[in-house]
Design an enzyme around this catalytic site. Structure first.
Site, PDB file in Angstrom:
ATOM      1  N   ASN A 121       0.752  -1.026  -0.008  1.00  0.00           N
ATOM      2  CA  ASN A 121       0.021  -0.116  -0.006  1.00  0.00           C
ATOM      3  C   ASN A 121       0.853   1.300   0.017  1.00  0.00           C
ATOM      4  O   ASN A 121       1.338   1.645   0.973  1.00  0.00           O
ATOM      5  CB  ASN A 121      -0.869  -0.135   1.155  1.00  0.00           C
ATOM      6  N   TRP A 122       1.000   1.856  -1.089  1.00  0.00           N
ATOM      7  CA  TRP A 122       1.963   3.085  -1.209  1.00  0.00           C
ATOM      8  C   TRP A 122       1.151   4.397  -0.579  1.00  0.00           C
ATOM      9  O   TRP A 122       1.960   5.427  -0.505  1.00  0.00           O
ATOM     10  CB  TRP A 122       1.975   3.402  -2.653  1.00  0.00           C
ATOM     11  N   LYS A 123       0.119   4.453  -0.050  1.00  0.00           N
ATOM     12  CA  LYS A 123      -0.660   5.403   0.348  1.00  0.00           C
ATOM     13  C   LYS A 123      -0.221   6.650  -0.394  1.00  0.00           C
ATOM     14  O   LYS A 123      -0.424   6.586  -1.520  1.00  0.00           O
ATOM     15  CB  LYS A 123      -0.037   5.590   1.896  1.00  0.00           C
ATOM     16  N   HIS A 126      -9.463   0.509   5.479  1.00  0.00           N
ATOM     17  CA  HIS A 126      -8.133   0.833   6.000  1.00  0.00           C
ATOM     18  C   HIS A 126      -8.211   1.682   7.347  1.00  0.00           C
ATOM     19  O   HIS A 126      -9.068   2.523   7.326  1.00  0.00           O
ATOM     20  CB  HIS A 126      -7.081   1.301   5.082  1.00  0.00           C
ATOM     21  N   GLU A 164      -6.769   4.098   8.302  1.00  0.00           N
ATOM     22  CA  GLU A 164      -6.745   5.700   8.024  1.00  0.00           C
ATOM     23  C   GLU A 164      -8.034   6.203   7.288  1.00  0.00           C
ATOM     24  O   GLU A 164      -8.371   7.218   7.594  1.00  0.00           O
ATOM     25  CB  GLU A 164      -5.484   5.787   7.112  1.00  0.00           C
ATOM     26  N   GLU A 185      -4.831  -5.092  10.751  1.00  0.00           N
ATOM     27  CA  GLU A 185      -4.113  -4.175  10.836  1.00  0.00           C
ATOM     28  C   GLU A 185      -4.416  -3.557  12.421  1.00  0.00           C
ATOM     29  O   GLU A 185      -5.102  -2.841  12.566  1.00  0.00           O
ATOM     30  CB  GLU A 185      -4.246  -3.318   9.742  1.00  0.00           C
ATOM     31  N   GLY A 221       2.660   2.480  11.057  1.00  0.00           N
ATOM     32  CA  GLY A 221       3.498   3.663  10.914  1.00  0.00           C
ATOM     33  C   GLY A 221       4.162   4.069  12.231  1.00  0.00           C
ATOM     34  O   GLY A 221       4.566   5.438  12.379  1.00  0.00           O
ATOM     35  N   SER A 246       3.732  -2.250  10.248  1.00  0.00           N
ATOM     36  CA  SER A 246       5.351  -2.269  10.397  1.00  0.00           C
ATOM     37  C   SER A 246       5.893  -3.772  10.132  1.00  0.00           C
ATOM     38  O   SER A 246       7.001  -3.921  10.805  1.00  0.00           O
ATOM     39  CB  SER A 246       5.482  -1.991  11.666  1.00  0.00           C
ATOM     40  N   GLY A 277       3.061  -1.258   4.157  1.00  0.00           N
ATOM     41  CA  GLY A 277       3.218   0.105   4.144  1.00  0.00           C
ATOM     42  C   GLY A 277       4.471   0.679   3.654  1.00  0.00           C
ATOM     43  O   GLY A 277       4.610   0.765   2.431  1.00  0.00           O
ATOM     44  N   GLY A 278       5.273   1.256   4.658  1.00  0.00           N
ATOM     45  CA  GLY A 278       6.576   1.956   4.413  1.00  0.00           C
ATOM     46  C   GLY A 278       7.384   1.013   3.363  1.00  0.00           C
ATOM     47  O   GLY A 278       8.316   1.566   2.593  1.00  0.00           O
TER      48      GLY A 278
END
Length: 252
Positions: free
Chosen positions: A9-11, A97, A99, A169, A175, A215, A236-237
């Site tokens: 997920n590049w967000k 998600h 967010e 999640e 994050g 993470s 994610g990251g």
């Protein structure tokens, strides 16, 4: 056999120039293909979806959208419909998600509409759920997760779940650098699978893939993925660097 899935997920990261570089690197690293039971998905931002779908068409990489609106069309400024996604070759969407829930007020009731719209248009859904830190500390995490899953998904008929991927999640591990231990991830995944056993039976429960998101990085992916009910990760990251993402893919 359940599918093993690593989804990135590049967000809200990567402009088109940066997306081109990352996709090129990923295609190069994955040029030899994947095991039959393994899937790799990337979810760029909306402005990069058409390019990503076009450039990965003949590769082993699949492309997902990060969200979609529940309506077919209409006066919904800034939104994107399921038909718009499928028309450019995007056949997967991430829904629910944390967010989206936290920053944009998405409720379980809204997610019912979005899930139904996605499935009606032939999209596969990566459905996200998970508890807040206060839920975990109060011991309420199982109740929260059960409510999220049941409210958004348990109105569906059994056959619908061939197009659903689950993604647990824990919000406190997104994050933050914090990660649920492999044992905590396995415990929740097993709990969720048992919910499906009770509602839909063993066949559906054993067939559905449950990803862990929170993470995940090259240093912990293998240990997390080794757990019997963890079928991959929503990354994610670490999905923003080809080297890290490929390392995670190879861990499964």
């Amino acid at each position: 056999m359940r599918q093993k899935i690593v989804a990135g997920n590049w967000k809200m990261n990567k402009n088109l120039d940066e997306a081109k570089v990352l996709i090129k690197e990923l295609k190069k690293e994955l040029k030899d293909g994947l095991r039959e039971d393994k899937r790799v998905v990337i979810a760029p931002s909306f402005v990069n979806l058409h390019y990503a779908a076009k450039k990965t068409k003949k590769s082993s990489i699949e492309v997902a959208a990060q969200n979609m609106h529940q309506a077919t069309s209409g006066a919904f400024t800034g939104e994107v419909s399921a038909d718009m996604l499928t028309n450019i070759g995007v056949n997967i969407v991430i829904l629910g998600h944390s967010e989206r829930r936290e920053y944009f007020g998405e409720t379980d009731e809204l997610l019912v509409e979005k899930v139904d719209a996605a499935l009606a248009n032939g999209l596969e859904v990566i459905f996200c759920f998970g508890e807040l830190l206060e839920d975990r500390k109060s011991g309420n995490h199982f109740t929260v997760v059960e409510s999220q899953v049941k409210k958004a998904l348990f109105h569906l008929k059994e056959e619908a779940f061939k197009n659903i991927i689950l993604a647990y999640e824990p919000v406190w591990a997104i994050g933050t650098g914090e990660t649920a231990t492999p044992e905590q991830a396995q415990e929740m995944h097993a709990f969720v699978r048992e919910l499906f056993v009770k509602e839909y039976g063993n066949k559906t429960a054993e067939a559905i893939s449950i990803l862990y998101g929170g993470s995940v990085k090259p240093s912990n992916a293998e240990e997390i993925f080794s757990k019997p009910d963890v079928d991959g990760g929503l990354i994610g990251g670490a999905a923003l660097k080809a080297e890290d993402f490929v390392s995670i893919i190879k861990s499964i």
